[in-house]
Scaffold this motif. Structure first.
Motif, PDB file in Angstrom:
ATOM      1  N   TRP A   1       0.830  -1.200   0.000  1.00  0.00           N
ATOM      2  CA  TRP A   1       0.000   0.000   0.000  1.00  0.00           C
ATOM      3  C   TRP A   1       0.865   1.251   0.000  1.00  0.00           C
ATOM      4  N   VAL A   2       0.622   2.138  -0.962  1.00  0.00           N
ATOM      5  CA  VAL A   2       1.273   3.453  -0.987  1.00  0.00           C
ATOM      6  C   VAL A   2       0.182   4.487  -0.710  1.00  0.00           C
ATOM      7  N   PRO A   3       0.141   5.075   0.490  1.00  0.00           N
ATOM      8  CA  PRO A   3      -0.945   6.008   0.834  1.00  0.00           C
ATOM      9  C   PRO A   3      -0.897   7.272  -0.019  1.00  0.00           C
ATOM     10  N   VAL A   4      -2.084   7.791  -0.352  1.00  0.00           N
ATOM     11  CA  VAL A   4      -2.162   8.993  -1.183  1.00  0.00           C
ATOM     12  C   VAL A   4      -2.815  10.167  -0.456  1.00  0.00           C
ATOM     13  N   THR A   5      -3.347   9.927   0.741  1.00  0.00           N
ATOM     14  CA  THR A   5      -3.949  11.020   1.517  1.00  0.00           C
ATOM     15  C   THR A   5      -3.100  11.290   2.760  1.00  0.00           C
ATOM     16  N   LYS A   6      -3.329  12.461   3.369  1.00  0.00           N
ATOM     17  CA  LYS A   6      -2.583  12.812   4.584  1.00  0.00           C
ATOM     18  C   LYS A   6      -2.879  11.808   5.708  1.00  0.00           C
ATOM     19  N   LEU A   7      -4.153  11.443   5.828  1.00  0.00           N
ATOM     20  CA  LEU A   7      -4.531  10.477   6.873  1.00  0.00           C
ATOM     21  C   LEU A   7      -3.864   9.132   6.619  1.00  0.00           C
ATOM     22  N   GLY A   8      -3.828   8.711   5.348  1.00  0.00           N
ATOM     23  CA  GLY A   8      -3.174   7.455   4.985  1.00  0.00           C
ATOM     24  C   GLY A   8      -1.700   7.458   5.354  1.00  0.00           C
ATOM     25  N   ARG A   9      -1.019   8.588   5.124  1.00  0.00           N
ATOM     26  CA  ARG A   9       0.407   8.689   5.469  1.00  0.00           C
ATOM     27  C   ARG A   9       0.612   8.566   6.978  1.00  0.00           C
ATOM     28  N   LEU A  10      -0.257   9.198   7.754  1.00  0.00           N
ATOM     29  CA  LEU A  10      -0.135   9.130   9.217  1.00  0.00           C
ATOM     30  C   LEU A  10      -0.372   7.708   9.730  1.00  0.00           C
ATOM     31  N   VAL A  11      -1.340   7.017   9.115  1.00  0.00           N
ATOM     32  CA  VAL A  11      -1.644   5.636   9.529  1.00  0.00           C
ATOM     33  C   VAL A  11      -0.491   4.707   9.150  1.00  0.00           C
ATOM     34  N   ALA A  12       0.007   4.826   7.911  1.00  0.00           N
ATOM     35  CA  ALA A  12       1.097   3.957   7.443  1.00  0.00           C
ATOM     36  C   ALA A  12       2.356   4.159   8.282  1.00  0.00           C
ATOM     37  N   ASP A  13       2.566   5.376   8.781  1.00  0.00           N
ATOM     38  CA  ASP A  13       3.748   5.668   9.599  1.00  0.00           C
ATOM     39  C   ASP A  13       3.492   5.433  11.088  1.00  0.00           C
ATOM     40  N   ARG A  14       2.315   4.871  11.411  1.00  0.00           N
ATOM     41  CA  ARG A  14       1.920   4.520  12.788  1.00  0.00           C
ATOM     42  C   ARG A  14       1.867   5.727  13.722  1.00  0.00           C
ATOM     43  N   LYS A  15       1.525   6.881  13.178  1.00  0.00           N
ATOM     44  CA  LYS A  15       1.316   8.071  14.021  1.00  0.00           C
ATOM     45  C   LYS A  15      -0.062   7.998  14.686  1.00  0.00           C
ATOM     46  N   ILE A  16      -0.998   7.345  13.991  1.00  0.00           N
ATOM     47  CA  ILE A  16      -2.349   7.153  14.526  1.00  0.00           C
ATOM     48  C   ILE A  16      -2.467   5.704  14.976  1.00  0.00           C
ATOM     49  N   LYS A  17      -2.892   5.512  16.217  1.00  0.00           N
ATOM     50  CA  LYS A  17      -2.839   4.174  16.818  1.00  0.00           C
ATOM     51  C   LYS A  17      -4.096   3.332  16.598  1.00  0.00           C
ATOM     52  N   SER A  18      -5.257   3.991  16.413  1.00  0.00           N
ATOM     53  CA  SER A  18      -6.495   3.215  16.290  1.00  0.00           C
ATOM     54  C   SER A  18      -7.527   3.978  15.464  1.00  0.00           C
ATOM     55  N   LEU A  19      -8.567   3.262  15.045  1.00  0.00           N
ATOM     56  CA  LEU A  19      -9.661   3.888  14.299  1.00  0.00           C
ATOM     57  C   LEU A  19     -10.405   4.896  15.167  1.00  0.00           C
ATOM     58  N   GLU A  20     -10.471   4.615  16.486  1.00  0.00           N
ATOM     59  CA  GLU A  20     -11.190   5.503  17.405  1.00  0.00           C
ATOM     60  C   GLU A  20     -10.564   6.893  17.425  1.00  0.00           C
ATOM     61  N   HIS A  21      -9.240   6.950  17.249  1.00  0.00           N
ATOM     62  CA  HIS A  21      -8.541   8.240  17.176  1.00  0.00           C
ATOM     63  C   HIS A  21      -9.027   9.032  15.957  1.00  0.00           C
TER      64      HIS A  21
ATOM     65  N   LEU B   1       3.831  15.949   7.921  1.00  0.00           N
ATOM     66  CA  LEU B   1       3.072  16.020   6.667  1.00  0.00           C
ATOM     67  C   LEU B   1       3.663  17.026   5.689  1.00  0.00           C
ATOM     68  N   ALA B   2       4.428  17.988   6.218  1.00  0.00           N
ATOM     69  CA  ALA B   2       5.057  18.995   5.343  1.00  0.00           C
ATOM     70  C   ALA B   2       6.196  18.393   4.519  1.00  0.00           C
ATOM     71  N   GLN B   3       6.776  17.302   5.021  1.00  0.00           N
ATOM     72  CA  GLN B   3       7.854  16.639   4.277  1.00  0.00           C
ATOM     73  C   GLN B   3       7.266  15.886   3.080  1.00  0.00           C
ATOM     74  N   PRO B   4       8.023  15.766   2.005  1.00  0.00           N
ATOM     75  CA  PRO B   4       7.503  14.999   0.862  1.00  0.00           C
ATOM     76  C   PRO B   4       7.354  13.522   1.214  1.00  0.00           C
ATOM     77  N   ALA B   5       6.348  12.893   0.655  1.00  0.00           N
ATOM     78  CA  ALA B   5       6.102  11.467   0.942  1.00  0.00           C
ATOM     79  C   ALA B   5       7.248  10.625   0.399  1.00  0.00           C
ATOM     80  N   LYS B   6       7.635   9.608   1.197  1.00  0.00           N
ATOM     81  CA  LYS B   6       8.699   8.711   0.750  1.00  0.00           C
ATOM     82  C   LYS B   6       8.178   7.748  -0.269  1.00  0.00           C
ATOM     83  N   LYS B   7       8.922   7.547  -1.348  1.00  0.00           N
ATOM     84  CA  LYS B   7       8.528   6.585  -2.380  1.00  0.00           C
ATOM     85  C   LYS B   7       9.024   5.217  -2.006  1.00  0.00           C
ATOM     86  N   LYS B   8       8.107   4.241  -2.100  1.00  0.00           N
ATOM     87  CA  LYS B   8       8.510   2.860  -1.764  1.00  0.00           C
ATOM     88  C   LYS B   8       8.974   2.137  -3.003  1.00  0.00           C
TER      89      LYS B   8
END
Length: 278
Positions: free
Chosen positions: A58-78, A271-278
């Motif tokens: 999975w390569v996230p394309v939204t800001k929320l996706g980037r935060l989830v993929a990088d484990r900044k957000i711990k759960s759906l409840e957040h 989020l201000a940093q450019p997304a890392k390409k996998k």
């Protein structure tokens, strides 16, 4: 009694997308798709491509996706706490993939009159849930049954909602029923959910029973009004009633809450940093 298209539902995943069109009988025959293309069918080719994409990860394309993929957000409840819209189905998979189960409620043919005759497509209703406080309903229309089901599963994940559970009497053990009487309406169908004592089970018709079970509610009385034979509206009304469990402010929610920053504010530097390409 099961109709012809209810029987097709469990078989849809087993049949490749490209092979659905050829075995459809009289619906839309001879126009638009071409029955003699063999392996060059559009569905078959797209299926191959999609499989390779999934293998890459999975390569996230939204800001929320980037935060989830990088484990900044711990759960759906957040995510629900800050009312952030989920635009990628992979976000739901990231947190709940092992627990999520989907079920095809119905597949029905719908037709549109064109100058060349009727154009038939298939409409799929799919419910998804983890039996532990999360429920989603997806509706998708497509030329092929398998494609409609796949699309409905994705839409169900994107529309996943939290389910609030409570008690009928004393607060002993885990929450087991709806916390209050709630109502949902869609079209002419009105569904009412009423708290029930522990051990009652789900007293409901087939469609609400499936949805309540997938939401993690163990005991519940229900009442329905209107044309409940319209399965789509019956399911939507039930999901709306379940969603309304979080719209009531009960005394146990009167405590003053200290609100934290939204994840977009908290991780603004990341989020201000450019997304890392996998």
């Amino acid at each position: 009694e099961k109709g012809t298209f209810d029987i097709l539902a469990p078989m849809a995943d087993a049949v490749p997308a490209g092979e659905q069109g050829g075995s459809r009988g009289g619906f839309g025959r001879g126009r638009g798709r071409g029955g003699d293309r063999g392996d060059r069918g559009r569905g078959r080719g797209r299926g191959r491509g999609r499989g390779q994409e999934e293998e890459k990860g999975w390569v996230p394309v939204t800001k929320l996706g980037r935060l989830v993929a990088d484990r900044k957000i711990k759960s759906l409840e957040h995510i629900y706490l800050h009312s952030l819209p989920i635009k990628e189905a992979e976000i739901v998979d990231f947190f709940l993939k092992a627990a999520l189960k989907d079920e095809v409620l119905k597949i029905m043919p719908v037709q549109k009159q064109t100058s060349a005759g009727q154009r038939t497509r298939f409409k799929a209703f799919v419910a998804i849930g983890d039996s532990n406080g999360h429920l989603g309903l997806g509706v998708k229309c497509s030329r092929e049954v398998a494609t409609a089901i796949r699309g409905a599963i994705i839409l169900a994940k994107l529309s996943l909602i939290p389910v609030r559970r409570g008690y009928w009497g004393n607060k002993i053990g885990t929450p087991h029923t709806v916390p209050i009487k709630v109502t949902g309406k869609c079209g002419s169908v009105l569904v009412r959910l009423v708290p029930a004592p522990r051990g009652t089970g789900i007293v409901a018709a087939a469609v609400p029973r499936k949805l309540l079970h997938m939401a993690g509610i163990e005991d519940c009385y229900t009442a329905a009004k209107g044309k409940t034979a319209t399965l789509g509206n019956f399911a939507k009304a039930t999901v709306e009633a379940i969603r309304n469990t979080y719209t009531y402010l009960t005394p146990d929610l009167w405590a003053e809450n200290k609100f934290n920053k939204s994840p977009y504010q908290e991780f603004t530097d990341f989020l201000a940093q450019p997304a890392k390409k996998k």
